[in-house]
Design a protein around this motif. Structure first.
Motif, PDB file in Angstrom:
ATOM      1  N   LEU A 172     -62.610   7.123  25.825  1.00  0.00           N
ATOM      2  CA  LEU A 172     -61.973   6.757  27.072  1.00  0.00           C
ATOM      3  C   LEU A 172     -61.958   7.996  27.972  1.00  0.00           C
ATOM      4  N   PRO A 173     -61.845   7.833  29.279  1.00  0.00           N
ATOM      5  CA  PRO A 173     -61.826   9.008  30.164  1.00  0.00           C
ATOM      6  C   PRO A 173     -60.744   9.992  29.744  1.00  0.00           C
ATOM      7  N   ARG A 174     -61.099  11.259  29.692  1.00  0.00           N
ATOM      8  CA  ARG A 174     -60.163  12.277  29.220  1.00  0.00           C
ATOM      9  C   ARG A 174     -58.856  12.284  30.022  1.00  0.00           C
ATOM     10  N   PRO A 175     -58.882  12.177  31.356  1.00  0.00           N
ATOM     11  CA  PRO A 175     -57.608  12.181  32.095  1.00  0.00           C
ATOM     12  C   PRO A 175     -56.681  11.046  31.660  1.00  0.00           C
ATOM     13  N   GLU A 176     -57.253   9.867  31.387  1.00  0.00           N
ATOM     14  CA  GLU A 176     -56.439   8.738  30.936  1.00  0.00           C
ATOM     15  C   GLU A 176     -55.824   9.027  29.578  1.00  0.00           C
ATOM     16  N   LEU A 177     -56.617   9.620  28.675  1.00  0.00           N
ATOM     17  CA  LEU A 177     -56.110   9.947  27.348  1.00  0.00           C
ATOM     18  C   LEU A 177     -55.040  11.033  27.415  1.00  0.00           C
ATOM     19  N   GLU A 178     -55.246  12.017  28.266  1.00  0.00           N
ATOM     20  CA  GLU A 178     -54.259  13.089  28.375  1.00  0.00           C
ATOM     21  C   GLU A 178     -52.958  12.580  28.971  1.00  0.00           C
ATOM     22  N   SER A 179     -53.062  11.654  29.923  1.00  0.00           N
ATOM     23  CA  SER A 179     -51.852  11.071  30.504  1.00  0.00           C
ATOM     24  C   SER A 179     -51.077  10.284  29.453  1.00  0.00           C
ATOM     25  N   TYR A 180     -51.799   9.525  28.639  1.00  0.00           N
ATOM     26  CA  TYR A 180     -51.138   8.767  27.577  1.00  0.00           C
ATOM     27  C   TYR A 180     -50.521   9.716  26.555  1.00  0.00           C
ATOM     28  N   ALA A 181     -51.254  10.780  26.202  1.00  0.00           N
ATOM     29  CA  ALA A 181     -50.729  11.756  25.242  1.00  0.00           C
ATOM     30  C   ALA A 181     -49.460  12.411  25.763  1.00  0.00           C
ATOM     31  N   GLU A 182     -49.403  12.668  27.052  1.00  0.00           N
ATOM     32  CA  GLU A 182     -48.205  13.256  27.650  1.00  0.00           C
ATOM     33  C   GLU A 182     -47.012  12.299  27.502  1.00  0.00           C
ATOM     34  N   SER A 183     -47.260  11.004  27.704  1.00  0.00           N
ATOM     35  CA  SER A 183     -46.172  10.038  27.547  1.00  0.00           C
ATOM     36  C   SER A 183     -45.745   9.940  26.088  1.00  0.00           C
ATOM     37  N   VAL A 184     -46.695  10.097  25.160  1.00  0.00           N
ATOM     38  CA  VAL A 184     -46.373  10.073  23.739  1.00  0.00           C
ATOM     39  C   VAL A 184     -45.440  11.231  23.394  1.00  0.00           C
ATOM     40  N   LEU A 185     -45.756  12.421  23.890  1.00  0.00           N
ATOM     41  CA  LEU A 185     -44.914  13.583  23.606  1.00  0.00           C
ATOM     42  C   LEU A 185     -43.519  13.387  24.175  1.00  0.00           C
ATOM     43  N   GLU A 186     -43.423  12.778  25.346  1.00  0.00           N
ATOM     44  CA  GLU A 186     -42.115  12.493  25.945  1.00  0.00           C
ATOM     45  C   GLU A 186     -41.325  11.537  25.065  1.00  0.00           C
ATOM     46  N   ARG A 187     -41.999  10.540  24.529  1.00  0.00           N
ATOM     47  CA  ARG A 187     -41.323   9.569  23.659  1.00  0.00           C
ATOM     48  C   ARG A 187     -40.904  10.223  22.344  1.00  0.00           C
TER      49      ARG A 187
END
Length: 477
Positions: free
Chosen positions: A328-343
């Motif tokens: 998947l596009p890296r920016p999309e994956l990094e955005s999702y990963a950021e939300s994961v860390l927040e959770r």
């Protein structure tokens, strides 16, 4: 003493006709599926309840009956940059049937035309074929065996089929469930007409669920009892975030109007991109951290994220080993990963590592092993952090270590393999029934796991992590 939550205490709570059969009565389904039914009901969009099927002989049936199938969902966390602290009594469960004590009541569900949906969460090990199951020997041991018996009774009555949406965290869960039901139909000689009815009258959907549900807030139970004004032995804590991807026909969005109720639910023709993102970037770090964290004496996901060494491990695992392997596009994956860390850092949720640790072998196979193998294929080397997590997992399955909870077959195999320590790694990696293949064929994996096991036993998981985060792990032979 405060009164117990019940319909006697709250006689005005609504009741709804049964429209869903739900295999599984645990924390997740009650805070995920049943909570969503509640949201639809409040808006007049569904007006239905779920009848629960206890998948194991011993379960929560008695406790649920004591509370008239009422319980409280506590949503705590940060959502859309706002603090959420909600409490809600869920009224969307009608009753529970224990097929081990009342098998005929279970089969009688086939008679009710209002029942349209079947959902399930019987853990990753639940969608499995058990050759000892028979049609006439009910209750069957396996969930698919029980389901096949129910579907066959429905067919015999000449009634319409169901929409089936399993929530187990295995790849293509709906297809796998359908495949096993077909196998039982063939083994039990149920006939071509039944198989045709299965295909034409039933819709098996694959699905992906996403909500962190730590469960009963044991450490705050007394405080919450005072706040709520009643005792609730089944209250369940969950994060506000929720995501459900259902791979199914477009008409399902109208028949089960979850999205119309404002819920974060997607009905799609192809769930693959959503699944890979969630399974590898959310569930993957959970599985990677759990054995290492428990070996270091940590108790919760928040403990992991508040620890400098362990939080660095999670961040590096995401950035260096998981994200680069996903399509998947890296920016999309990094955005999702950021939300994961927040959770993961949610201060309102006590997500215990021991709850994540359940059935860790099948979880590793699903969540991390495909990425590890792709990393080896593309880079010609083993991913150091994932491999260390693998070694910690194997070490934790020693009976005197983390007291793992898994199927008897898995625990027996590890007990036997650990009885010969010098041959342990080879014996376990050859268990293709665990991993889907013989992992001794992966270049360098046996040697690296052996080295890391020695390091973990000699120095502990924190020291092993510190070495891995500083570069390649070196362990003297």
């Amino acid at each position: 003493m405060t009164q117990r939550l019940s319909r006697t205490a709250y006689p005005d709570l609504p009741r709804y006709p049964e429209k869903m059969i739900q295999f599984g009565e645990g924390n997740f389904m009650r805070a995920f599926v049943d909570w969503q039914l509640q949201q639809m009901n409040k808006q007049g969009l569904f007006q239905g309840s779920a009848v629960l099927i206890q998948p194991l002989e011993n379960g929560l049936g008695g406790m649920l009956a004591e509370q008239d199938y009422l319980y409280t969902v506590l949503l705590n966390g940060i959502h859309d940059r706002k603090t959420v602290n909600d409490r809600e009594i869920v009224t969307s469960v009608s009753r529970l049937i224990n097929p081990y004590t009342d098998y005929e009541a279970f089969l009688a569900l086939a008679e009710d035309d209002r029942l349209e949906f079947i959902t399930s969460n019987t853990t990753e090990a639940g969608i499995a074929y058990r050759p000892e199951d028979t049609l006439d020997g009910g209750p069957q041991v396996s969930f698919p065996g029980k389901l096949t018996a129910l579907l066959y009774r429905r067919f015999q009555l000449g009634k319409k089929g169901f929409v089936l949406i399993p929530c187990e965290l295995i790849d293509r869960n709906g297809e796998k469930l359908k495949e096993i039901v077909h196998k039982y139909a063939e083994d039990w000689n149920l006939g071509e007409d039944f198989i045709r009815w299965l295909e034409q009258e039933n819709t098996f959907c694959c699905s992906l669920v996403d909500r962190i549900v730590p469960g009963y807030p044991r450490d705050k139970a007394a405080e919450l009892e005072q706040e709520l004004g009643y005792r609730d032995s089944l209250m369940v804590t969950a994060e506000p975030f929720l995501f459900w991807v259902i791979e199914g026909p477009a008409w399902l969005a109208d028949r089960l109007p979850l999205a119309a109720a404002g819920l974060n639910v997607v009905v799609t023709e192809d769930m693959t991109p959503y699944r890979e993102r969630k399974v590898h970037l959310l569930n993957g770090p959970h599985t990677a951290m759990v054995s290492l964290g428990l070996l270091a004496g940590l108790e919760t996901v928040e403990d992991v994220m508040n620890d400098e060494v362990f939080s660095a491990f999670v961040d590096r695992l995401l950035q260096d080993e998981l994200i680069p392997m996903l399509d998947l596009p890296r920016p999309e994956l990094e955005s999702y990963a950021e939300s994961v860390l927040e959770r993961f850092k949610n201060p309102f949720i006590r997500h215990e590592l021991t709850s994540i640790y359940l059935n860790s072998i099948s979880k590793f196979k699903t969540r991390l092993l495909p990425v590890l193998l792709r990393y080896v294929r593309e880079r010609g080397e083993l991913p150091p952090l994932m491999t260390l997590a693998f070694a910690a997992l194997l070490l934790g399955y020693r009976a005197d270590r983390l007291k793992p909870q898994d199927s008897p077959e898995v625990l027996d195999a590890f007990r036997e393999a650990w009885s010969r320590p010098d041959e342990f790694i080879t014996a376990i990696l050859r268990k293709s029934e665990f991993w889907g293949q013989d992992l001794t064929a992966v270049p360098g994996l046996e040697a690296k796991l052996s080295s890391m096991l020695k390091l973990l036993e000699a120095s502990g998981s924190r020291a092993a992590l510190e070495q891995s985060l500083g570069g390649e792990i070196v362990c003297s032979e």
